[in-house]
Design an enzyme around this catalytic site. Sequence first.
Site, PDB file in Angstrom:
ATOM      1  N   SER A 292       0.847  -1.191   0.000  1.00  0.00           N
ATOM      2  CA  SER A 292       0.000   0.000   0.000  1.00  0.00           C
ATOM      3  C   SER A 292       0.882   1.241   0.000  1.00  0.00           C
ATOM      4  O   SER A 292       1.660   1.438  -0.935  1.00  0.00           O
ATOM      5  CB  SER A 292      -0.949  -0.029   1.213  1.00  0.00           C
ATOM      6  OG  SER A 292      -1.838   1.059   1.190  1.00  0.00           O
ATOM      7  N   THR A 293       0.837   2.047   1.050  1.00  0.00           N
ATOM      8  CA  THR A 293       1.613   3.286   1.099  1.00  0.00           C
ATOM      9  C   THR A 293       3.103   2.990   0.941  1.00  0.00           C
ATOM     10  O   THR A 293       3.659   2.187   1.675  1.00  0.00           O
ATOM     11  CB  THR A 293       1.383   4.009   2.437  1.00  0.00           C
ATOM     12  OG1 THR A 293      -0.016   4.237   2.591  1.00  0.00           O
ATOM     13  CG2 THR A 293       2.126   5.330   2.476  1.00  0.00           C
TER      14      THR A 293
ATOM     15  N   HIS B 164      -2.718  -0.908  -3.220  1.00  0.00           N
ATOM     16  CA  HIS B 164      -3.874  -0.044  -2.933  1.00  0.00           C
ATOM     17  C   HIS B 164      -3.764   1.249  -3.736  1.00  0.00           C
ATOM     18  O   HIS B 164      -2.884   2.071  -3.495  1.00  0.00           O
ATOM     19  CB  HIS B 164      -3.938   0.293  -1.444  1.00  0.00           C
ATOM     20  CG  HIS B 164      -4.234  -0.880  -0.577  1.00  0.00           C
ATOM     21  ND1 HIS B 164      -4.000  -0.881   0.774  1.00  0.00           N
ATOM     22  CD2 HIS B 164      -4.751  -2.100  -0.866  1.00  0.00           C
ATOM     23  CE1 HIS B 164      -4.356  -2.049   1.292  1.00  0.00           C
ATOM     24  NE2 HIS B 164      -4.802  -2.811   0.313  1.00  0.00           N
TER      25      HIS B 164
ATOM     26  N   MET C 127      -0.068   1.004   5.327  1.00  0.00           N
ATOM     27  CA  MET C 127      -0.831   1.211   6.554  1.00  0.00           C
ATOM     28  C   MET C 127      -1.856   0.103   6.742  1.00  0.00           C
ATOM     29  O   MET C 127      -2.334  -0.483   5.776  1.00  0.00           O
ATOM     30  CB  MET C 127      -1.546   2.570   6.509  1.00  0.00           C
ATOM     31  CG  MET C 127      -0.627   3.765   6.634  1.00  0.00           C
ATOM     32  SD  MET C 127      -1.524   5.331   6.773  1.00  0.00           S
ATOM     33  CE  MET C 127      -1.949   5.609   5.052  1.00  0.00           C
TER      34      MET C 127
ATOM     35  N   ASP D 154      -4.187  -5.108   5.954  1.00  0.00           N
ATOM     36  CA  ASP D 154      -4.637  -5.889   4.805  1.00  0.00           C
ATOM     37  C   ASP D 154      -3.559  -6.892   4.411  1.00  0.00           C
ATOM     38  O   ASP D 154      -2.386  -6.544   4.280  1.00  0.00           O
ATOM     39  CB  ASP D 154      -4.958  -4.960   3.627  1.00  0.00           C
ATOM     40  CG  ASP D 154      -5.631  -5.689   2.474  1.00  0.00           C
ATOM     41  OD1 ASP D 154      -6.254  -6.729   2.720  1.00  0.00           O
ATOM     42  OD2 ASP D 154      -5.540  -5.192   1.336  1.00  0.00           O
TER      43      ASP D 154
END
Length: 344
Positions: free
Chosen positions: A164-165, A191, A284, A287
């Site tokens: 993600s991030t 993401h 973050m 998931d």
Amino acid sequence: MIRVLIVDDSAFMRKLLHDFFSSDPSITIAGTARNGRDALDKMEACSPDVITLDVEMPVMDGLETLEKILATERLPVIMVSSSTKTGTETTIKCLSLGAFDFVTKPSGSISLDLYTVKEELIEKVKAAARDSLRSFGEIATPIEYSPHINRDHLKRRVVCIGTSTGGPKALQIVLEEIPAAIAAPIFVVQHMPVGFTSSLASRLDQLCDVHVKEAEDGEFAMDGYVYIAPGGKQMSVVSVGSRLKIELCREDAKGGHCPSVNHLFRSLAKIKFRQKIAVVMTGMGNDGTEGLQKLLEEGQTHAIAESEESAIVFGMPKSVIATGLVHKVRHVNDIAGAIMSYMK
């Protein structure tokens, strides 16, 4: 207090962002700037902890400004982008250069409905302040790999990656070191909102030996290809005989991610004739944790997590490491090597 410098060519957008951040007691406004040149002139006096940087601006745009900031500072920068084709492509390039993350303006350069991403903006500013922008350094020595053709289906493999991030930069570092001859398909959930995953796939395809593409519904996976789940869709992988088929849908996921790492991992857990190499990198939240547990319950899975040392945000990898089920914890520079070690 987190000091934020807001950079946007629209006075209206600067005011909205100012009001959003001012509503949180942990954030204060260090200053505002109307373009990149103005931002660079004000940075020393403002001493910001985090910068929100518009992508499309006159005088000096977000990309050029980011390059100049990163050349002299280690400040985390959050890109604020429109979802135009130019905006998405530039944003992906900014992430690959080292921008912390990005937020999409819902309806163009002047978004009256920016309030819909208010909480996302605040959350990412706080995450950026906690996790200083990292430099990943030089890539390790290229991996030597000679594929061994094994016709036993139980020895065939599949690689799945969730992030993600900070993920676009981490994916670039990992995928650039994966040889084109890898005897497995690679499935990726990053993401991202609708429109951005296509630009990400195109950029990575230009940089990597493996073929990188945005996944399409109904296509069969091939070894040496990387399939990135499209923004706004869930990606499942199902077995059709000895082949793997990609299925896409718009189903909402528990936890609100679409695409979701858990969704991909759960689908792969149902496939019995392949060994899985599952990787969870920077991001973050958690998931991927529930999906990885499902993969490991079904067996034939090797789990790799990115280390705290290199993760831009040590949320998703920390969560999977906490289960005690991860086989290897590696710096991002060493994840490709860890993947290939399971290919032998």
